[in-house]
Design a protein around this motif. Structure first.
Motif, PDB file in Angstrom:
ATOM      1  N   ILE A   1     -19.140  10.039   1.524  1.00 39.04           N
ATOM      2  CA  ILE A   1     -19.466   8.659   1.920  1.00 39.04           C
ATOM      3  C   ILE A   1     -18.197   7.894   2.289  1.00 39.04           C
ATOM      4  O   ILE A   1     -18.201   7.062   3.189  1.00 39.04           O
ATOM      5  CB  ILE A   1     -20.221   7.939   0.785  1.00 39.04           C
ATOM      6  CG1 ILE A   1     -21.583   8.609   0.570  1.00 39.04           C
ATOM      7  CG2 ILE A   1     -20.381   6.469   1.085  1.00 39.04           C
ATOM      8  CD1 ILE A   1     -22.363   8.041  -0.591  1.00 39.04           C
TER       9      ILE A   1
ATOM     10  N   GLN B   1     -27.032  11.814   7.996  1.00 39.76           N
ATOM     11  CA  GLN B   1     -25.845  11.238   7.349  1.00 39.76           C
ATOM     12  C   GLN B   1     -24.620  11.597   8.202  1.00 39.76           C
ATOM     13  O   GLN B   1     -24.491  12.750   8.641  1.00 39.76           O
ATOM     14  CB  GLN B   1     -25.649  11.845   5.954  1.00 39.76           C
ATOM     15  CG  GLN B   1     -26.794  11.576   4.974  1.00 39.76           C
ATOM     16  CD  GLN B   1     -26.745  10.180   4.380  1.00 39.76           C
ATOM     17  OE1 GLN B   1     -26.211   9.249   4.993  1.00 39.76           O
ATOM     18  NE2 GLN B   1     -27.321  10.031   3.214  1.00 39.76           N
TER      19      GLN B   1
ATOM     20  N   GLU C   1     -19.816  13.781  -3.247  1.00 41.87           N
ATOM     21  CA  GLU C   1     -20.657  12.743  -2.650  1.00 41.87           C
ATOM     22  C   GLU C   1     -19.819  11.519  -2.251  1.00 41.87           C
ATOM     23  O   GLU C   1     -19.908  11.015  -1.134  1.00 41.87           O
ATOM     24  CB  GLU C   1     -21.710  12.343  -3.700  1.00 41.87           C
ATOM     25  CG  GLU C   1     -22.490  11.094  -3.418  1.00 41.87           C
ATOM     26  CD  GLU C   1     -23.770  11.394  -2.677  1.00 41.87           C
ATOM     27  OE1 GLU C   1     -24.057  12.594  -2.466  1.00 41.87           O
ATOM     28  OE2 GLU C   1     -24.470  10.448  -2.294  1.00 41.87           O
ATOM     29  N   GLU C   2     -18.986  11.076  -3.185  1.00 47.14           N
ATOM     30  CA  GLU C   2     -18.137   9.914  -2.892  1.00 47.14           C
ATOM     31  C   GLU C   2     -17.161  10.213  -1.761  1.00 47.14           C
ATOM     32  O   GLU C   2     -16.897   9.377  -0.903  1.00 47.14           O
ATOM     33  CB  GLU C   2     -17.366   9.493  -4.147  1.00 47.14           C
ATOM     34  CG  GLU C   2     -18.243   8.850  -5.210  1.00 47.14           C
ATOM     35  CD  GLU C   2     -17.521   8.651  -6.540  1.00 47.14           C
ATOM     36  OE1 GLU C   2     -17.885   7.731  -7.275  1.00 47.14           O
ATOM     37  OE2 GLU C   2     -16.588   9.433  -6.857  1.00 47.14           O
TER      38      GLU C   2
ATOM     39  N   LYS D   1     -13.759   5.558   7.284  1.00 47.52           N
ATOM     40  CA  LYS D   1     -14.454   5.294   6.023  1.00 47.52           C
ATOM     41  C   LYS D   1     -13.495   5.229   4.843  1.00 47.52           C
ATOM     42  O   LYS D   1     -13.907   4.885   3.741  1.00 47.52           O
ATOM     43  CB  LYS D   1     -15.509   6.374   5.780  1.00 47.52           C
ATOM     44  CG  LYS D   1     -14.937   7.772   5.594  1.00 47.52           C
ATOM     45  CD  LYS D   1     -16.049   8.809   5.457  1.00 47.52           C
ATOM     46  CE  LYS D   1     -15.452  10.218   5.368  1.00 47.52           C
ATOM     47  NZ  LYS D   1     -16.511  11.242   5.312  1.00 47.52           N
TER      48      LYS D   1
ATOM     49  N   ARG E   1     -27.284   1.267   6.552  1.00 44.13           N
ATOM     50  CA  ARG E   1     -26.237   2.228   6.226  1.00 44.13           C
ATOM     51  C   ARG E   1     -25.861   2.988   7.482  1.00 44.13           C
ATOM     52  O   ARG E   1     -26.695   3.222   8.352  1.00 44.13           O
ATOM     53  CB  ARG E   1     -26.735   3.214   5.180  1.00 44.13           C
ATOM     54  CG  ARG E   1     -27.329   2.499   3.976  1.00 44.13           C
ATOM     55  CD  ARG E   1     -27.411   3.431   2.811  1.00 44.13           C
ATOM     56  NE  ARG E   1     -26.089   3.871   2.439  1.00 44.13           N
ATOM     57  CZ  ARG E   1     -25.673   4.033   1.184  1.00 44.13           C
ATOM     58  NH1 ARG E   1     -26.489   3.782   0.189  1.00 44.13           N
ATOM     59  NH2 ARG E   1     -24.465   4.455   0.924  1.00 44.13           N
TER      60      ARG E   1
ATOM     61  N   HIS F   1     -26.437  -0.630   0.227  1.00 47.37           N
ATOM     62  CA  HIS F   1     -25.393  -0.655  -0.784  1.00 47.37           C
ATOM     63  C   HIS F   1     -24.900  -2.084  -0.962  1.00 47.37           C
ATOM     64  O   HIS F   1     -25.147  -2.962  -0.142  1.00 47.37           O
ATOM     65  CB  HIS F   1     -24.255   0.276  -0.404  1.00 47.37           C
ATOM     66  CG  HIS F   1     -23.620  -0.093   0.893  1.00 47.37           C
ATOM     67  ND1 HIS F   1     -24.153   0.273   2.103  1.00 47.37           N
ATOM     68  CD2 HIS F   1     -22.509  -0.813   1.163  1.00 47.37           C
ATOM     69  CE1 HIS F   1     -23.380  -0.204   3.063  1.00 47.37           C
ATOM     70  NE2 HIS F   1     -22.391  -0.863   2.521  1.00 47.37           N
TER      71      HIS F   1
ATOM     72  N   HIS G   1     -21.601  12.381   7.629  1.00 44.76           N
ATOM     73  CA  HIS G   1     -20.744  13.503   7.275  1.00 44.76           C
ATOM     74  C   HIS G   1     -21.431  14.846   7.446  1.00 44.76           C
ATOM     75  O   HIS G   1     -20.828  15.872   7.176  1.00 44.76           O
ATOM     76  CB  HIS G   1     -20.220  13.349   5.844  1.00 44.76           C
ATOM     77  CG  HIS G   1     -21.301  13.152   4.845  1.00 44.76           C
ATOM     78  ND1 HIS G   1     -21.692  11.909   4.409  1.00 44.76           N
ATOM     79  CD2 HIS G   1     -22.097  14.021   4.204  1.00 44.76           C
ATOM     80  CE1 HIS G   1     -22.668  12.032   3.537  1.00 44.76           C
ATOM     81  NE2 HIS G   1     -22.940  13.308   3.400  1.00 44.76           N
TER      82      HIS G   1
ATOM     83  N   GLN H   1     -16.372   2.498   0.521  1.00 42.57           N
ATOM     84  CA  GLN H   1     -17.602   2.048  -0.091  1.00 42.57           C
ATOM     85  C   GLN H   1     -17.672   2.427  -1.563  1.00 42.57           C
ATOM     86  O   GLN H   1     -18.046   1.612  -2.402  1.00 42.57           O
ATOM     87  CB  GLN H   1     -18.783   2.676   0.637  1.00 42.57           C
ATOM     88  CG  GLN H   1     -20.060   1.919   0.412  1.00 42.57           C
ATOM     89  CD  GLN H   1     -21.229   2.661   1.016  1.00 42.57           C
ATOM     90  OE1 GLN H   1     -22.002   3.288   0.330  1.00 42.57           O
ATOM     91  NE2 GLN H   1     -21.313   2.621   2.319  1.00 42.57           N
ATOM     92  N   THR H   2     -17.275   3.658  -1.867  1.00 39.94           N
ATOM     93  CA  THR H   2     -17.521   4.118  -3.228  1.00 39.94           C
ATOM     94  C   THR H   2     -16.492   3.602  -4.226  1.00 39.94           C
ATOM     95  O   THR H   2     -16.818   3.357  -5.377  1.00 39.94           O
ATOM     96  CB  THR H   2     -17.548   5.655  -3.282  1.00 39.94           C
ATOM     97  OG1 THR H   2     -16.288   6.157  -2.824  1.00 39.94           O
ATOM     98  CG2 THR H   2     -18.640   6.210  -2.395  1.00 39.94           C
TER      99      THR H   2
END
Ligand SMILES: Nc1ncnc2c1ncn2[C@@H]1O[C@H](COP(=O)(O)OP(=O)(O)O)[C@@H](O)[C@H]1O
Ligand SMILES: Nc1ncnc2c1ncn2[C@@H]1O[C@H](COP(=O)(O)OP(=O)(O)O)[C@@H](O)[C@H]1O
Ligand SMILES: Nc1ncnc2c1ncn2[C@@H]1O[C@H](COP(=O)(O)OP(=O)(O)O)[C@@H](O)[C@H]1O
Lengths: 437, 112, 437, 437, 112, 112
Positions: free
Chosen positions: A423, E9, A419-420, A72, E56, E42, E11, A427-428
């Motif tokens: 994820i 999710q 949060e970023e 990611k 997602r 997104h 994570h 993406q962020t």
């Protein structure tokens, strides 16, 4: 060896003219040359290639680092290198070069005479045999990869905006002045006689120590060290390491600035130091963990390459084997320790470049025997000078980097949100995904 | 009609498929997955540190069969997937309410 | 063309000085030269690059092979190449070079005068125009890739420890002596007049035939040939092939040891032979299987590159097209046959390097027309000499490799356990996974 | 700068001998040379490397394009580049070279005197200092990548057979004649004085405009523009871009045909234009979409590289920054527009190469200041000539490409079936899968 | 015996596994998947154009437990996977007809 | 409450999602899988040899819906996924015992 002080004890007489031609520091030879120094097509050919090889190291680094992070964050990590190519590529021509190599101001920095490369053309600099523009290009490639190396310590959590601004300021305030000290005509470390063939202090210690400071200021990644955070794509890492090894021939042998015996020596020492570093780490993993790892092998190779960087044109091939192995074992020892201590130098930017650069810079003062002399060849003073060079680099880099990061922390913030981070940066920060179905 | 879910070692997939085919049982859908149970995870070495990786790669094979083929199918799977060591995997059986073949609209066991 | 016997029938008069300069074998010319032969910066530039290019071939091979195996063995396969870089990189400097290029002992091996590169420096060897150290480096890159090639035949099942020990012994006992025969001053094949421009026998036949013996001794992979064992990542394979094609310019054109017309010829013949080999296999697949495959295309390119290796500086571009196509079709024919026969030369190390090297070595004796003559240009004897060279290589390599593997089988075992093979080499031999989520 | 008309206003006097030597167009200098022009080893070394670097660009392109498509089409897309290497590699030697560089027929095409490289050997052409064979090789690499570029517009839907036949005819009927116009001795655009240092018109406009025609004739991919069709592997794209940037040094700086000041200038301008292009697109994405993207950054780098191609040896580094940024912004503007308009130039072969090549060719006539003059340096006529060159290229390329595609459409069909498109080209055209479990 | 399917999710996986282990619930099989629900997809930028990517990345964890552990397990999952924002995911519960441990042939709850 | 599992051709996913969205059915979880049934595998060529690859890539879409939407959903899927050739895929329907929305703790149909 962009510019080093030729010591009295150059062994082979045949090397002298080469050194002289490359450096233009032996008065008699320079006097003997005609007013307009000539371009040598062979030297120019080699330096054109060397510039290209050093450029390739940054995509190589992007792959090396990119494969080491989680999927990611692969683009976020590669973007740090890409941005270095984009930003510093332009910056160097605009004002980076002149800060490093403009006419000396107080032995610490270059003046603005080469702003936007004003007056830089096809004619060689004094004592060189390649177009001045080519020297700019070759040096410019070093200025790109150095800040990109820092990314390894802050991977997977640093804001892209902060990293970009950091690189901008760091190249101007840290890298360029350091380059002046060591390689710029009039630089104080050059005048002192410090040996740094291809950038042990300027490139590796500077980026490595900045990396350490940055990762301590940013803090650890979520999950480190409790959860295993493992490389998402080791073949990419191996490919990156392969390109680095290949490009490093330009980095080190190109630092002879000529296609001569010193370049050949640097190529050989670079190669065997990489091999010895790889072999040492491979055997270390085998003995310590029961299995030789691919990542250990390539990490050892990079450690060997870092270690030989300041020494490449000064040591014998046999010494390079020792140097590569020692550097590699030094790095793996540190890396193991820092992981146990919970220091999240995520991809070991300090663990390999800082530690390896330091070991290499010091060992240069031990093993130097070609174009210079060191501890083992009877010049204890050189070893002392090397220590001065290393310490000065740590101090200067440490202070300026710390201040820079503090300022940026206040201005834009250094770290993405939790949060970023969870994820992922791809993406962020970049609105993309590394891989899609 | 039942769905048999077999969670097996990845290298056993070909053997399982052969065993099923031999008994005339055709059709399955296969997923790559990672599993975690009694089988100890394995250790990975990462730059001088050892990490315990709990999850191990597994193949999940889902096959829907008429009720009367369930035993036959599970026997075939067990025989082909068994090595006797921990981690050989599990079979779970679920009731299937209905089935439709998209191409023809056939339903229920006719859809298989 | 590290050192070849210039035949009487050199066609273009203009080529003679070049040959003489490169080889220093024409007495008159040598006499005319001053006592200390000078370094040519252009030749040196080209050979610095060539050494780097040949080094890059080994990471290229790692990718080529790594993409061809299943995902669970990608690191195990790449590690064979990485270990060659680490181990042979050091070994060559320590004693490999001197066994191959030390002063001649009985036409079969070199003495230990260059142990640890004692006395090897920046001055050129007689008849060369590049630093002696650079010649060492260039040759050292060949010594790395040759044993790495063998890995392709034993992929996905050989113990790493056994492979590492095998490489160690094989380089010293097989590769270095062979290099002496063919390229070492006084080597018996050189004296006989065998033509091997860049290593058809020394590199490709030797590694290929050793690979065949090794895969027969190890036995087949579980599942072969019943189940399809397909490449896990063809883009990696294509990338690897691209790097090989690129690096091969250093391998072949670098074997001119100078930046001259012969280097240019070798570069052109290398390129068109690769292209012709690729095209031939592409068309073969299309005609035979209805679809042109990417793997076939790159396999054909590699076959073409192997085929032209012994011939690169001796044949015309037009002959190189024929040579590339014939080699490629020879390889695909053999590969198809060995698969039907259930021989598990897993990635076709013999199928491409052994077969291609043999075809190329023989066709060199047919097509030679530059710097030498062959069957078609009226020198039937040359063809006979080529046969002698090929047969001698097979016999020597076959015997020594067989004994080496027998010894290692007894000492450490050659093959991983069934369990380890099923789980994969990455986890069981190296404690790593190629890819993680 | 294969061959350009030296203008009256060459700024630095020192540059004149270099230009003269490289071009052999200044009568006096040529007369002063001995009858047999000599090979320069330095120039030869650089051109050997340059040929290798340009070859590497095609695998680089394969990765760049291959990563941008969906996983089911990765091999089909890479095969377009591989096939170019195979097919055009052979074709160039057989007859491509002579059509482009054979003796002039009516200022538009070369005669068949160099068929199968008859009479091409190690001696240099008039006014060059490298073996004629090496010039052939260097030029041959350009002929490979140019048709491969077109693949980007027709990716994921064109029949492989049709693409292969198209390349075959296009190289002979479009590329080779164009190369003659611009670089062939006697070519009408050369005589007119058009500046195209390394192929802005010949390579980029020609491939780009052909690509546009081809994608319009083929129609859109199923799902475009309704569904997002996103890159399956951006790290591959970044790697490809890195290899392109690296190889482009051979492309542009190699076009000096010598290791001299012009090569150094071209290397620097190439580098900074790439960097400026990358930076411009990065900032564009950031401002416009809130996030700087990795794909945008590498797309901008490629745009910058395309833009500087015709100008590399003619402009200052500072001008190259402007040129790179302007080209990049021009490309992103067009690309955004064409996507909104529903034009499926899938990987932007026209959007980057056509648009970038056009901007670069025109800006060459604006910024030229080294070895030539442009609008800003007082030569408005040069700008007019550049427009003539661009328009002539568009017209000729447009007509011939359209006819070729019409013929192929009738003969073999251009597009795969809907079913094949949905399953993917890898399986349906090549019988392979890019990735397996 | 029930199968609990938790769609979470990515994570959160480690946290979920820890929470389950703490309550003595061992064994699960994990899939990579992509999900689409209330959570907005997104935006990805592709050369000057923005695309809405509906799906997602999600992790699907399937675990089979005896009936009396279902509540415990779902509690553990919810507590570890919950952040409070849209997209945290779902838990679905299925009846399992039978279970077999391939290695031993144990059936039903003994197979877990 | 039912789980509808649709095993479809990969290139039909977008169409299926559109068809469902049009009928107001939101939410699903999608897996990459490989399937094997009546549809002939395909041939792959590997260096001069042809191999039969039995498994073909498939997409598995799992969606949980209230009982009264099952028919609507299956109709939508069939209409969007059907090409009429072998390999179009299957739909299987399972009973769902319970559902929980992790974010809110909502249960059963309220969790959807
Ligand atoms: N309770 C469970 N629920 C779901 N999957 C399970 C469960 N227990 C085990 N598995 C799956 O089965 C695999 C094998 O189980 P494990 O306990 O390791 O070995 P064994 O089946 O031999 O007892 C696990 O890796 C996991 O994928
Ligand atoms: N009806 C459904 N059937 C199957 N999976 C669903 C369904 N609804 C949601 N999901 C899965 O749960 C994930 C989270 O759902 P979402 O509605 O986005 O958030 P929340 O669970 O917070 O309401 C989705 O991405 C999808 O994978
Ligand atoms: N009995 C089964 N159990 C589970 N999955 C199945 C079964 N039969 C078919 N499938 C899945 O459905 C896909 C399509 O089935 P197939 O028989 O090839 O075509 P069709 O559905 O048109 O009859 C298969 O690839 C497989 O993934």
């Amino acid at each position: 060896m962009r510019r080093f002080r030729p010591v009295r004890s150059i062994p082979a007489a045949t090397r002298r003219p080469m050194v002289a031609a490359a450096l233009g520091l032996v008065a008699g030879t320079v006097a003997a040359q005609p007013a307009a120094p000539a371009i040598d097509t062979g030297d120019t050919a080699w330096m054109l290639v060397s510039a290209a090889l050093v450029l390739l190291m940054t995509p190589g680094l992007a792959l090396f680092y990119g494969g080491l992070v989680r999927g990611k964050n692969v683009l976020g990590t590669m973007m740090q290198s890409l941005a270095a190519m984009a930003l510093v590529g332009v910056l160097w021509v605009v004002c980076g070069y002149t800060i490093a190599f403009g006419s000396d101001l107080g032995h610490v920095v270059g003046a603005f005479d080469y702003l936007l490369l004003r007056g830089v053309g096809g004619d060689p600099l004094d004592g060189q045999s390649i177009p001045h523009l080519l020297f700019v290009a070759f040096q410019g490639m070093f200025a790109i990869i150095t800040p990109a190396l820092i990314g390894g310590a802050v991977a997977e959590r640093m804001k892209f905006k902060a990293f970009l601004l950091f690189m901008l300021l760091w190249v101007l305030l840290v890298y360029a002045p350091l380059a002046h000290w060591v390689w710029g005509s009039g630089g104080w470390l050059l005048e002192l006689g410090a040996l740094d063939f291809a950038g042990g202090t300027v490139v590796h210690i500077s980026s490595g120590f900045s990396a350490l400071i940055a990762c301590l200021m940013l803090g650890r990644r979520r999950g480190f060290p409790g959860e295993p955070i493992l490389p998402h794509n080791l073949p990419l890492v191996i490919l990156g390491a392969g390109l680095l090894w290949f490009g490093w021939f330009g980095f080190n042998a190109g630092s002879a600035l000529a296609a001569n015996g010193t370049a050949a020596l640097a190529l050989v020492t670079t190669h065997v130091s990489a091999a010895a570093g790889a072999l040492a780490w491979l055997l270390y993993d085998w003995i310590k963990h029961g299995r030789p790892t691919a990542l250990g092998t390539v990490s050892g190779a990079v450690a060997g390459l870092v270690g030989i960087t300041p020494a490449a044109g000064f040591v014998s091939p046999a010494a390079a084997i020792a140097l590569g192995a020692v550097t590699s074992l030094g790095c793996v020892t540190f890396v193991t320790w820092r992981t146990r201590r919970g220091i999240d130098d995520s991809l070991d930017a300090f663990g390999i470049h800082g530690v390896g650069g330091t070991i290499g810079a010091l060992l240069t003062g031990v093993f130097a025997s070609h174009n210079a002399a060191g501890l083992l060849t009877g010049d204890a003073r050189q070893f002392g000078i090397q220590i001065v060079g290393v310490v000065a680099t740590y101090v200067y880099v440490g202070i300026v980097t710390f201040i820079l990061l503090k300022v940026l922390q206040g201005a834009v913030g250094l770290r993405v949100t939790v949060e970023e981070e969870m994820i992922g940066l791809d993406q962020t920060q970049h609105g993309e995904a590394g891989y899609s179905m | 009609m039942k769905m048999i879910r077999a969670i097996i070692q990845p290298h056993r997939l070909e053997a399982v498929r052969d065993a099923l085919t031999q008994r005339g049982i055709m059709g399955m859908t296969v997923f790559e997955a990672r599993g975690y149970g009694r089988q100890r995870g394995h250790t990975e070495v990462y730059r001088g540190a050892e990490y315990q990786v709990a999850f191990r790669p597994k193949i999940v094979a889902d096959l829907v069969v008429p009720d009367n083929q369930v035993d036959d199918a599970t026997d075939a799977i067990v025989s082909a997937a068994k090595s006797g060591s921990v981690g050989d995997g599990k079979i779970f059986i679920f009731e299937v309410g209905d089935a439709i073949r998209i191409r023809t609209g056939d339903r229920d066991e006719n859809a298989l």
